[in-house]
Design an enzyme around this catalytic site. Structure first.
Site, short mmCIF file in Angstrom:
data_model
loop_
_atom_site.label_atom_id
_atom_site.label_comp_id
_atom_site.label_asym_id
_atom_site.label_seq_id
_atom_site.Cartn_x
_atom_site.Cartn_y
_atom_site.Cartn_z
N TRP A 154 0.83 -1.21 0.00
CA TRP A 154 0.00 0.00 0.00
C TRP A 154 0.87 1.26 0.00
O TRP A 154 0.57 2.22 0.68
CB TRP A 154 -0.94 0.00 1.22
CG TRP A 154 -1.95 -1.09 1.14
CD1 TRP A 154 -3.15 -1.03 0.50
CD2 TRP A 154 -1.87 -2.39 1.71
NE1 TRP A 154 -3.81 -2.22 0.63
CE2 TRP A 154 -3.05 -3.08 1.37
CE3 TRP A 154 -0.90 -3.05 2.48
CZ2 TRP A 154 -3.29 -4.39 1.77
CZ3 TRP A 154 -1.15 -4.36 2.86
CH2 TRP A 154 -2.33 -5.01 2.50
N HIS A 168 -6.81 2.26 1.37
CA HIS A 168 -7.89 1.27 1.25
C HIS A 168 -8.96 1.60 2.28
O HIS A 168 -8.71 2.27 3.28
CB HIS A 168 -7.39 -0.17 1.41
CG HIS A 168 -6.63 -0.44 2.68
ND1 HIS A 168 -6.14 -1.67 3.00
CD2 HIS A 168 -6.28 0.37 3.72
CE1 HIS A 168 -5.53 -1.61 4.17
NE2 HIS A 168 -5.60 -0.39 4.63
N ARG A 194 -3.32 6.00 -4.08
CA ARG A 194 -2.07 5.24 -4.00
C ARG A 194 -1.01 5.86 -4.88
O ARG A 194 -1.32 6.49 -5.89
CB ARG A 194 -2.29 3.78 -4.43
CG ARG A 194 -2.79 2.96 -3.28
CD ARG A 194 -2.92 1.50 -3.61
NE ARG A 194 -3.94 0.93 -2.70
CZ ARG A 194 -4.38 -0.29 -2.74
NH1 ARG A 194 -3.89 -1.13 -3.63
NH2 ARG A 194 -5.29 -0.71 -1.90
N GLN A 208 -13.14 2.01 -3.68
CA GLN A 208 -13.34 0.65 -3.16
C GLN A 208 -14.66 0.57 -2.41
O GLN A 208 -15.16 1.59 -1.92
CB GLN A 208 -12.23 0.31 -2.15
CG GLN A 208 -10.90 -0.03 -2.77
CD GLN A 208 -9.93 -0.60 -1.75
OE1 GLN A 208 -10.05 -0.38 -0.55
NE2 GLN A 208 -8.94 -1.35 -2.23
N VAL A 251 -6.57 -10.66 7.23
CA VAL A 251 -7.48 -11.80 7.08
C VAL A 251 -6.69 -13.11 7.14
O VAL A 251 -5.53 -13.16 6.77
CB VAL A 251 -8.26 -11.75 5.75
CG1 VAL A 251 -9.42 -10.78 5.84
CG2 VAL A 251 -7.36 -11.38 4.58
N ALA A 311 -14.31 -10.25 5.62
CA ALA A 311 -14.15 -8.92 5.05
C ALA A 311 -13.76 -9.06 3.59
O ALA A 311 -13.23 -10.08 3.16
CB ALA A 311 -13.07 -8.14 5.81
N1 PHE Z 1 -7.80 -3.64 1.73
C1 PHE Z 1 -7.36 -4.60 0.75
C2 PHE Z 1 -6.76 -3.82 -0.41
O1 PHE Z 1 -7.01 -2.69 -0.59
C3 PHE Z 1 -8.48 -5.44 0.24
C4 PHE Z 1 -9.05 -6.35 1.26
C5 PHE Z 1 -10.06 -5.92 2.10
C6 PHE Z 1 -8.59 -7.66 1.39
C7 PHE Z 1 -10.60 -6.76 3.05
C8 PHE Z 1 -9.11 -8.50 2.32
C9 PHE Z 1 -10.11 -8.06 3.15
O2 PHE Z 1 -5.98 -4.36 -1.17
#
Ligand code: PHE
Length: 343
Positions: A154, A168, A194, A208, A251, A311
């Site tokens: 990120w 995100h 980003r 998103q 996760v 998620a």
């Molecule tokens: N936040 C992650 C991204 O931007 C995406 C994601 C969200 C993955 C929630 C898993 C669970 O790449």
């Protein structure tokens, strides 16, 4: 004589009302108020012959009627004038009005509203993210402590006082868990930023829609069911799906949700031409997701032994591009009306 005056007044008023043109009105004025033969004028000429008592009564009465009729005639003249004016002017009320542009909602906004509706029907609540947030919410609370190598995924902008334009929408996970009581489901549609070399599929600014569900005994089937229901509702198509492993520190397991390509119906080609949307594979890598990491639940003050969750974080731009067959993400922010007017 008093009666005569009353009669003259009543007659005059009722005829004035019916008059429809200026000439007739002028003739009527002469008939009643004309200097020589006007009906009212003739009556006034009799005043000198009256007794003093009669004069006292009739004089003011005649004056009153005279004034009232003058006002009635003037008023009528004005209304007739207005009608005649509009009849003569060039204003054509049958001409179509001038069109003015009120614009339309941006395709991303339109799709965001659709997506929100679908998830609301499934019982998810909508949360708005802070567009600029702190390190704790964007990284640390998501099991990404300072120096964690995965932060590289990120790579992004920082402000001079160490805040971050969110990279995100996962930045709301910690807050959602602290504010709500499980079981609960939220979605977080938001704009993200980003440090990105832009091309047809990457933008420094994009959208998103995060999803988070926390409850008891939550497993992968809940995640799969929710995402599949959403995608089929959104694309209005029966889709095949598969999941494959991926990695995100917040996760465990981390997954990538793939669906059969909506452009070529999963065949990898259309009319014998390889499908460029899915790179000939028939599959679209659409949604990174997974079961919420126990540490993330714990950091939000909930007991990970009791609570579990799932998620995801889907790219809204991608959903729009797939639905409308848009080939380049950079169209979205180019401000080109020829593009925008198509939606
Ligand atoms: N936040 C992650 C991204 O931007 C995406 C994601 C969200 C993955 C929630 C898993 C669970 O790449």
């Amino acid at each position: 004589m008093k009666n005569e005056i009353d009669n003259i007044y009543n007659q005059a008023i009722s005829v004035i009302e019916k008059i429809t043109n200026g000439e007739a009105l002028e003739a009527l004025r002469v008939e009643y108020m004309g200097r020589k033969q006007g009906k009212l004028t003739l009556l006034m000429k009799n005043i000198p012959d009256l007794s003093i008592a009669e004069k006292r009564e009739i004089g003011p009465l005649i004056n009153k009627v005279k004034n009232a009729l003058t006002i009635a005639f003037d008023k009528k003249e004005k209304t007739l004038g207005q009608i005649t004016n509009s009849e003569n002017s060039f204003f054509d009320i049958t001409l179509p009005g001038e069109k003015f542009n009120i614009g339309t909602l941006h395709p991303i906004t339109q799709v965001r509203l659709q997506v929100e509706k679908i998830f609301q029907k499934m019982g998810f609540e909508i949360l708005n993210p802070n567009e600029i947030d702190d390190d704790y919410h964007v990284f640390t609370s998501l099991n990404l402590p300072p120096q964690h190598p995965a932060r590289d995924m990120w790579d992004t902008f920082w402000t001079e006082n160490d805040l971050i334009p969110i990279t995100h929408t996962s930045s709301m996970q910690n807050r959602a868990m602290k504010e709500k009581t499980p079981p609960f489901g939220v979605i977080v549609p938001g704009r993200c930023f980003r440090h990105e070399a832009t091309d047809a599929h990457h933008e420094h600014t994009f959208y998103q829609v995060e999803g988070l569900y926390i409850g008891e005994n939550i497993n992968l089937s809940h995640l799969i069911g929710t995402i599949l229901t959403f995608l089929q509702e959104y694309f209005q198509k029966e889709l095949r799906y598969k999941i494959q492993p991926s990695y995100f520190p917040f996760v465990e397991p981390g997954l990538e949700f793939l669906v059969s390509c909506v452009m070529c119906d999963g065949k990898g080609e259309k009319d014998k031409i390889p499908c460029s949307t899915c790179g000939h594979s028939g599959w679209l890598e659409l949604i990174p997701c997974g079961l919420t990491h126990p540490k993330v639940i714990e950091m939000a003050g909930l007991d990970p032994k009791k609570y579990s969750g799932f998620a995801w974080g889907m790219g809204l731009d991608r959903l729009v591009m797939l639905k409308y067959g848009i080939e380049d993400i950079r169209h979205f922010h180019a401000g080109d009306l020829r593009f925008l007017k198509q939606f």
